[in-house]
Scaffold this motif. Structure first.
Motif, PDB file in Angstrom:
ATOM      1  N   VAL A 505      14.288   0.386 -16.206  1.00  0.00           N
ATOM      2  CA  VAL A 505      13.648   1.648 -15.616  1.00  0.00           C
ATOM      3  C   VAL A 505      14.403   2.822 -15.918  1.00  0.00           C
ATOM      4  CG1 VAL A 505      13.573   2.745 -13.260  1.00  0.00           C
ATOM      5  CG2 VAL A 505      13.001   0.134 -13.274  1.00  0.00           C
ATOM      6  N   GLU A 506      13.825   3.821 -15.956  1.00  0.00           N
ATOM      7  CA  GLU A 506      14.426   5.160 -16.609  1.00  0.00           C
ATOM      8  C   GLU A 506      13.824   6.317 -15.988  1.00  0.00           C
ATOM      9  OE1 GLU A 506      11.836   6.303 -20.747  1.00  0.00           O
ATOM     10  OE2 GLU A 506      13.735   4.968 -20.758  1.00  0.00           O
ATOM     11  N   GLY A 507      14.482   7.365 -16.085  1.00  0.00           N
ATOM     12  CA  GLY A 507      14.001   8.705 -15.423  1.00  0.00           C
ATOM     13  C   GLY A 507      15.043   9.468 -14.977  1.00  0.00           C
ATOM     14  N   PHE A 508      14.823  10.614 -14.129  1.00  0.00           N
ATOM     15  CA  PHE A 508      16.117  11.456 -13.969  1.00  0.00           C
ATOM     16  C   PHE A 508      16.314  11.015 -12.227  1.00  0.00           C
ATOM     17  CE2 PHE A 508      14.221  15.363 -16.610  1.00  0.00           C
ATOM     18  CZ  PHE A 508      15.156  14.934 -17.742  1.00  0.00           C
ATOM     19  N   VAL A 509      17.525  11.052 -12.332  1.00  0.00           N
ATOM     20  CA  VAL A 509      18.273  10.773 -10.697  1.00  0.00           C
ATOM     21  C   VAL A 509      18.702  12.252 -10.537  1.00  0.00           C
ATOM     22  CG1 VAL A 509      20.011   9.675  -9.387  1.00  0.00           C
ATOM     23  CG2 VAL A 509      19.052   8.551 -11.267  1.00  0.00           C
ATOM     24  N   THR A 510      18.282  12.801  -9.195  1.00  0.00           N
ATOM     25  CA  THR A 510      18.424  14.101  -8.753  1.00  0.00           C
ATOM     26  C   THR A 510      19.798  14.278  -7.645  1.00  0.00           C
ATOM     27  OG1 THR A 510      16.894  13.927  -7.170  1.00  0.00           O
ATOM     28  CG2 THR A 510      16.244  14.848  -9.381  1.00  0.00           C
ATOM     29  N   ASN A 511      20.343  15.231  -7.555  1.00  0.00           N
ATOM     30  CA  ASN A 511      21.544  15.440  -6.715  1.00  0.00           C
ATOM     31  C   ASN A 511      20.660  15.860  -5.299  1.00  0.00           C
ATOM     32  OD1 ASN A 511      23.491  16.795  -4.718  1.00  0.00           O
ATOM     33  ND2 ASN A 511      24.619  16.826  -6.757  1.00  0.00           N
ATOM     34  N   SER A 512      20.518  15.064  -4.299  1.00  0.00           N
ATOM     35  CA  SER A 512      19.559  15.418  -3.237  1.00  0.00           C
ATOM     36  C   SER A 512      20.140  16.615  -2.378  1.00  0.00           C
ATOM     37  CB  SER A 512      19.674  14.258  -2.208  1.00  0.00           C
ATOM     38  OG  SER A 512      18.782  13.038  -2.827  1.00  0.00           O
ATOM     39  N   ASP A 513      21.490  16.912  -2.388  1.00  0.00           N
ATOM     40  CA  ASP A 513      22.092  18.027  -1.811  1.00  0.00           C
ATOM     41  C   ASP A 513      21.570  19.521  -2.694  1.00  0.00           C
ATOM     42  OD1 ASP A 513      23.437  16.718   0.005  1.00  0.00           O
ATOM     43  OD2 ASP A 513      25.421  16.594  -1.161  1.00  0.00           O
ATOM     44  N   VAL A 514      21.270  19.156  -3.564  1.00  0.00           N
ATOM     45  CA  VAL A 514      20.969  20.400  -4.489  1.00  0.00           C
ATOM     46  C   VAL A 514      19.451  20.554  -4.568  1.00  0.00           C
ATOM     47  CG1 VAL A 514      21.158  21.716  -6.791  1.00  0.00           C
ATOM     48  CG2 VAL A 514      22.840  20.288  -5.917  1.00  0.00           C
ATOM     49  N   VAL A 515      18.696  19.586  -4.895  1.00  0.00           N
ATOM     50  CA  VAL A 515      17.145  19.929  -5.166  1.00  0.00           C
ATOM     51  C   VAL A 515      16.338  18.952  -3.992  1.00  0.00           C
ATOM     52  CG1 VAL A 515      17.483  20.391  -7.559  1.00  0.00           C
ATOM     53  CG2 VAL A 515      16.961  17.855  -6.766  1.00  0.00           C
ATOM     54  N   GLU A 632      25.701   2.151 -10.259  1.00  0.00           N
ATOM     55  CA  GLU A 632      26.333   3.192 -10.777  1.00  0.00           C
ATOM     56  C   GLU A 632      25.856   4.593 -10.404  1.00  0.00           C
ATOM     57  OE1 GLU A 632      29.418   3.701 -12.377  1.00  0.00           O
ATOM     58  OE2 GLU A 632      29.868   1.791 -12.032  1.00  0.00           O
ATOM     59  N   TYR A 633      24.331   4.664 -10.366  1.00  0.00           N
ATOM     60  CA  TYR A 633      23.676   6.020  -9.929  1.00  0.00           C
ATOM     61  C   TYR A 633      23.641   6.129  -8.626  1.00  0.00           C
ATOM     62  CZ  TYR A 633      22.484   6.016 -15.192  1.00  0.00           C
ATOM     63  OH  TYR A 633      22.710   5.896 -16.440  1.00  0.00           O
ATOM     64  N   ALA A 634      23.369   4.932  -7.767  1.00  0.00           N
ATOM     65  CA  ALA A 634      22.832   5.067  -6.418  1.00  0.00           C
ATOM     66  C   ALA A 634      24.051   5.532  -5.668  1.00  0.00           C
ATOM     67  CB  ALA A 634      22.605   3.621  -5.859  1.00  0.00           C
ATOM     68  N   ARG A 635      25.327   5.212  -6.298  1.00  0.00           N
ATOM     69  CA  ARG A 635      26.619   5.576  -5.292  1.00  0.00           C
ATOM     70  C   ARG A 635      27.117   7.012  -5.683  1.00  0.00           C
ATOM     71  NH1 ARG A 635      30.631   1.267  -8.094  1.00  0.00           N
ATOM     72  NH2 ARG A 635      31.135   2.309 -10.056  1.00  0.00           N
ATOM     73  N   LYS A 639      26.387   8.792  -2.538  1.00  0.00           N
ATOM     74  CA  LYS A 639      24.979   8.194  -2.200  1.00  0.00           C
ATOM     75  C   LYS A 639      23.792   9.072  -2.122  1.00  0.00           C
ATOM     76  CE  LYS A 639      27.537   4.096  -1.021  1.00  0.00           C
ATOM     77  NZ  LYS A 639      27.860   2.822   0.003  1.00  0.00           N
ATOM     78  N   LYS A 640      24.080  10.360  -1.964  1.00  0.00           N
ATOM     79  CA  LYS A 640      23.033  11.427  -1.677  1.00  0.00           C
ATOM     80  C   LYS A 640      22.226  11.614  -3.164  1.00  0.00           C
ATOM     81  CE  LYS A 640      25.593  13.228   2.070  1.00  0.00           C
ATOM     82  NZ  LYS A 640      26.140  14.745   2.682  1.00  0.00           N
ATOM     83  N   VAL A 641      21.460  10.657  -3.469  1.00  0.00           N
ATOM     84  CA  VAL A 641      20.841  10.877  -4.630  1.00  0.00           C
ATOM     85  C   VAL A 641      19.279  10.632  -4.551  1.00  0.00           C
ATOM     86  CG1 VAL A 641      23.030  10.502  -6.151  1.00  0.00           C
ATOM     87  CG2 VAL A 641      21.248   8.225  -5.634  1.00  0.00           C
ATOM     88  N   SER A 642      18.347  11.019  -5.330  1.00  0.00           N
ATOM     89  CA  SER A 642      16.878  10.623  -5.410  1.00  0.00           C
ATOM     90  C   SER A 642      16.413  10.029  -6.782  1.00  0.00           C
ATOM     91  CB  SER A 642      16.137  11.851  -5.082  1.00  0.00           C
ATOM     92  OG  SER A 642      16.405  12.175  -3.697  1.00  0.00           O
ATOM     93  N   PHE A 643      15.811   9.117  -7.016  1.00  0.00           N
ATOM     94  CA  PHE A 643      15.266   8.406  -8.220  1.00  0.00           C
ATOM     95  C   PHE A 643      14.008   9.219  -8.395  1.00  0.00           C
ATOM     96  CE2 PHE A 643      18.368   5.496  -6.866  1.00  0.00           C
ATOM     97  CZ  PHE A 643      19.018   5.186  -7.898  1.00  0.00           C
ATOM     98  N   GLU A 740      19.487  -5.930  -2.212  1.00  0.00           N
ATOM     99  CA  GLU A 740      18.391  -5.734  -1.574  1.00  0.00           C
ATOM    100  C   GLU A 740      18.050  -4.069  -1.595  1.00  0.00           C
ATOM    101  OE1 GLU A 740      16.548  -7.918   0.173  1.00  0.00           O
ATOM    102  OE2 GLU A 740      18.114  -9.188  -0.644  1.00  0.00           O
ATOM    103  N   GLU A 741      18.786  -3.120  -1.765  1.00  0.00           N
ATOM    104  CA  GLU A 741      18.515  -1.844  -1.773  1.00  0.00           C
ATOM    105  C   GLU A 741      17.751  -1.610  -3.538  1.00  0.00           C
ATOM    106  OE1 GLU A 741      20.880   2.395  -2.548  1.00  0.00           O
ATOM    107  OE2 GLU A 741      21.501   0.976  -1.021  1.00  0.00           O
ATOM    108  N   TYR A 742      18.556  -2.266  -4.074  1.00  0.00           N
ATOM    109  CA  TYR A 742      18.005  -2.301  -5.578  1.00  0.00           C
ATOM    110  C   TYR A 742      16.878  -2.698  -5.814  1.00  0.00           C
ATOM    111  CZ  TYR A 742      18.027  -4.314 -10.560  1.00  0.00           C
ATOM    112  OH  TYR A 742      17.878  -4.548 -11.757  1.00  0.00           O
TER     113      TYR A 742
END
Length: 796
Positions: A505-515, A632-635, A639-643, A740-742
């Motif tokens: 799976v690929e794509g941009f992971v975003t900083n939820s606090d920012v965008v 690595e990305y989710a944390r 843990k404030k990230v969006s896929f 489970e989250e994965y």
């Protein structure tokens, strides 16, 4: 090749070569079924055990150098065990907080470290019986293995004493007796033991090559001196009683300009001045010996070759004439007894059944020619694989072919042995992909294509069949046992031309606090989010134009209509928008220069992960291949990230990409048989093995659960041996609850990355004209439109 090895902690250096044998081969009429008269070698395999101490937990098993002699085989092994539980706290401090230890604690920790490692050389007969074992240690390090002129095993051993009152060391060439004793030693009086390739010469001298140097040591151990080779030496071999080195020449920009052979005087060690030009490296990289004749082992089989007339290559054995997984078989591990009998030594990763992150295995394969081919009458299904062929895939092919209930015989072909990469890796991918595509259109192609799922030109009924008719047909798959959303993501206009067996799976992971929270976005939303950022926040890390272009263009799936042979770069506003965004947010600096600036120091403020976590970076690209990489990305950022994925008109979010795919040719005369083989690749155990071997995610749900459990266990073992400090500051052990989250993230993947490598080459060549301001956006789009239209029409 004879390679030096050294005592080391875990780690494997892997290299994969896709090299050329010249221009494309002349087409031969393909056999449709196996005949009794077709050549066949029966393969009998004997496993050679790697020692393991009873009752102790193994972290990993590693096999380094291997050698096969006329009546025996040998290999160097390294096994790492976990520390005793009562000593684990001390070992954790030793690895995580070294300077807090007292002198006594440090001494004890080092002693435990030594006790948790075992290494040495194992010597077996070719029938699998143990002949002897030669242990290694800090005081006795084994540098290399060689074959004497009369077929005996020789070891290069560096011996030393750690007694501070009696410091002594020596490097010695020993013969190994049948009871494991090192005898008839000759001390080697030279410092040139960094050599890459070592060889006993016909006159008894020892040749070593490495870097730009050639060293010859006489029979008494005296060095005749280091001789400059004036090229980057890759190896050495014997031919017609003479010794040759081969290497590559470079220009002032360190670009390879050609390959050469140079003869070495066996008595003086001098490199003779004549340079014999060699057109390619296929034979040379995989050089071994059959007596005094060089041999190489490639993707098609084992061949003798004349290094002075490189086009002359005589087959000794082709892999289609036996049922053997040839991964891990190098030319120097081939022993030819006669035209009817051959021994092979194979090293491979046996980790499919292990929790260890590295679990090397080794076996002897005895091949004997049979009077009749036992597969006579079976239809032949030709499979073409793109790029690397996983070890577990070939394991499955062998298992399938030997199963009496199988409906066909599978033959694997690799086009990459037939086409020259004239300029770059991208050029090779383009040439191979176009060759397979044209062969499929012309009816000369394979029955099954594997690993071409990234390439958009295959997504049409004129090339491949819709696999949904088989998934829901007479021999169906139960879709609820798989991640059906990944199947659906790979559809084109509701048709599944290439089924994903594994994927990442690929794509941009975003900083939820920012965008903000996002599961997807289109090109305009991406631009708007970037334009709205505070001045001290950057949208994406510095990325060169071409890399960002590849990321942004992969979800744009409608730029070429292969059925109507029409191209839409000029009339699709999305493509022009991509170019505008790449110019706006990408960098004109070279990718290597950017990497040097970023560095790899995890504490550096320029490290993109730290920038993301601090809130000064909004977006980071992600490639997720397992639970560990997901977490690595989710944390990140607490843990404030969006896929969110790459921006695309369809707003499909994260994309399924790469991995391992399979499709059936429209022109195949054995479609049902081809589906039977593909279906067999979707079984639980096979899926688990493929995903591990190909570092990707299985589509089988039960297989994914198993890989999560093993990844959690591997994480535990990794921490025991390397300590918590090998992880980021906020790292935490992996758990099945994280799994489970994965799985929820995977269940929401709806996008798919697609490209046309030849069209992408054109876009990459022309787009910089706009990025640098030399041409207008309209002009660049028009040029790309015209060039890609020509390519699509030429394909037919």
């Amino acid at each position: 090749m004879k390679r030096c090895f050294y005592r080391a902690a875990a780690g494997v250096l892997c290299a994969s070569f896709l090299l050329s044998g010249g221009c494309s081969k002349k087409k031969e009429k393909k056999a449709k079924e196996i005949k009794a008269s077709d050549p066949y070698f029966l393969a009998e395999t004997v496993e050679l055990p790697v020692p393991a101490r009873e009752g102790e937990e193994v972290v990993y098993r590693q096999i380094d150098q291997t050698i096969i002699l006329k009546d025996r085989a040998a290999f160097f092994y390294h096994v790492q065990y976990t520390a005793p539980k009562e000593k684990q706290e001390l070992m954790d401090r030793y690895r995580d907080d070294f300077y807090s230890l007292t002198e006594e604690e440090l001494s004890e920790a080092q002693k435990i470290e030594d006790e948790c490692m075992a290494e040495g050389v194992m010597v077996y007969g070719l029938d699998g019986h143990l002949i002897c074992e030669i242990p290694a240690s800090r005081e006795r390090m084994i540098y290399g293995m060689l074959e004497s002129l009369d077929g005996r095993l020789l070891l290069i051993v560096h011996e030393t004493t750690l007694d501070p009152n009696s410091i002594w060391s020596a490097t010695t060439l020993y013969e190994v007796s049948d009871d494991g004793q090192l005898i008839n030693g000759v001390e080697l009086k030279t410092d040139s033991l960094h050599t890459y390739d070592m060889l006993i010469l016909p006159n008894g001298n020892l040749l070593g090559v490495g870097g730009n140097d050639v060293t010859v040591i006489d029979k008494e151990g005296k060095s005749l001196g280091d001789e400059p080779a004036d090229c980057d030496v890759g190896g050495a071999f014997l031919f017609n009683g003479k010794c040759y080195i081969w290497g590559s020449e470079y220009d002032e920009n360190f670009v390879i300009t050609g390959y050469i052979l140079r003869e070495v005087d066996q008595d003086t060690g001098k490199v003779k001045p004549e340079r014999i030009r060699y057109p390619d490296t296929l034979s040379l990289y995989f050089t071994g010996r059959n007596g005094d004749k060089p041999v190489y082992a490639g993707s098609e089989g084992i061949f003798e070759f004349d290094p002075l007339a490189s086009e002359k290559r005589d087959p000794i054995l082709t892999w289609k004439d036996t049922d053997v997984n040839h991964t891990g078989i190098s030319a120097d591990n081939v022993r030819i007894i006669s035209n009817d009998e051959i021994y092979l030594l194979r090293k491979y990763d046996g980790g499919e059944s292990s929790n260890s992150y590295m679990d090397n295995c080794i076996s002897v394969i005895h091949l004997t020619r049979q009077e009749k081919n036992p597969h006579a009458g079976q239809p032949i299904i030709e499979v073409v694989c793109n790029r690397d062929i996983p070890n577990s895939f070939l394991d499955h092919v062998v298992e399938y072919n030997l199963d009496p209930n199988s409906k066909a015989h599978i033959v694997v072909r690799d086009y990459s042995d037939e086409y020259m990469a004239s300029n770059s890796w991208s050029q090779l991918v383009s040439e191979v992909t176009d060759a397979v595509y044209l062969d499929l259109l012309n009816g000369d192609g394979p029955d099954i294509i594997v690993n071409f799922g990234e390439y958009a030109q295959f997504e049409r009924e004129e090339v491949l069949v819709d696999l949904n008719q088989f998934i829901d047909g007479a021999s169906p798959l139960h879709r609820d046992e798989y991640y059906d959303n990944i199947f659906r993501a790979h559809e084109t206009d509701g048709k599944l031309f290439q089924i994903p067996l594994t994927y990442w799976v690929e794509g941009f992971v975003t900083n939820s606090d920012v965008v903000g929270e996002r599961t997807s976005w289109d090109l305009n939303e991406f631009d708007q989010a970037a334009s709205s950022l505070p001045k001290d926040v950057t949208m994406i890390e510095e990325t060169d134009w071409i890399t960002l272009l590849e990321q942004m263009i992969s979800p744009q799936r409608d730029l070429i209509d292969y059925s109507s042979k029409t191209v839409h770069y000029s009339d699709d506003p999305g493509f022009a928008k991509v170019l505008e965004l790449v110019k706006k947010y990408g960098s004109g600096r070279d990718i290597e220069d950017i990497y040097k600036t970023k560095g790899d120091d995890p504490e550096s403020a320029s490290n993109p992960v730290n920038q993301f976590n601090s809130g000064s970076l909004a977006v980071i690209p992600a490639s997720i291949v397992d639970l560990g990489s997901y977490w690595e990305y989710a944390r990140m950022n607490g843990k404030k990230v969006s896929f969110a994925g790459y921006p695309s008109p369809q707003k499909k979010g994260m994309s399924a990409s790469g991995g391992f795919t399979a499709g059936i040719a429209r022109t195949s005369e054995h479609k049902e048989e081809a589906w039977d083989f593909i279906r067999s690749l979707l079984g639980e155990k096979t899926q688990e093995a493929l995903s591990r071997d190909n570092t990707s995610i299985p589509v089988n749900r039960a297989s994914l659960d198993a890989t999560i459990r093993k990844r959690v266990e591997t994480d535990r073992l990794y921490r025991l041996i390397f300590g918590e400090s090998s992880y980021s500051e906020n790292g935490e052990p992996l758990t099945e609850e994280m799994g489970e989250e994965y799985k929820k993230m995977l269940a929401n993947v709806r996008g798919r990355a697609l490209s046309d490598p030849t069209a992408m080459l054109i876009v990459s060549e022309e787009a910089p004209g706009y990025f640098t301001g030399q041409k207008s956006l309209t002009d660049v789009v028009s040029i790309i439109q015209n060039r890609c239209s020509t390519i699509v029409k030429e394909r037919g």
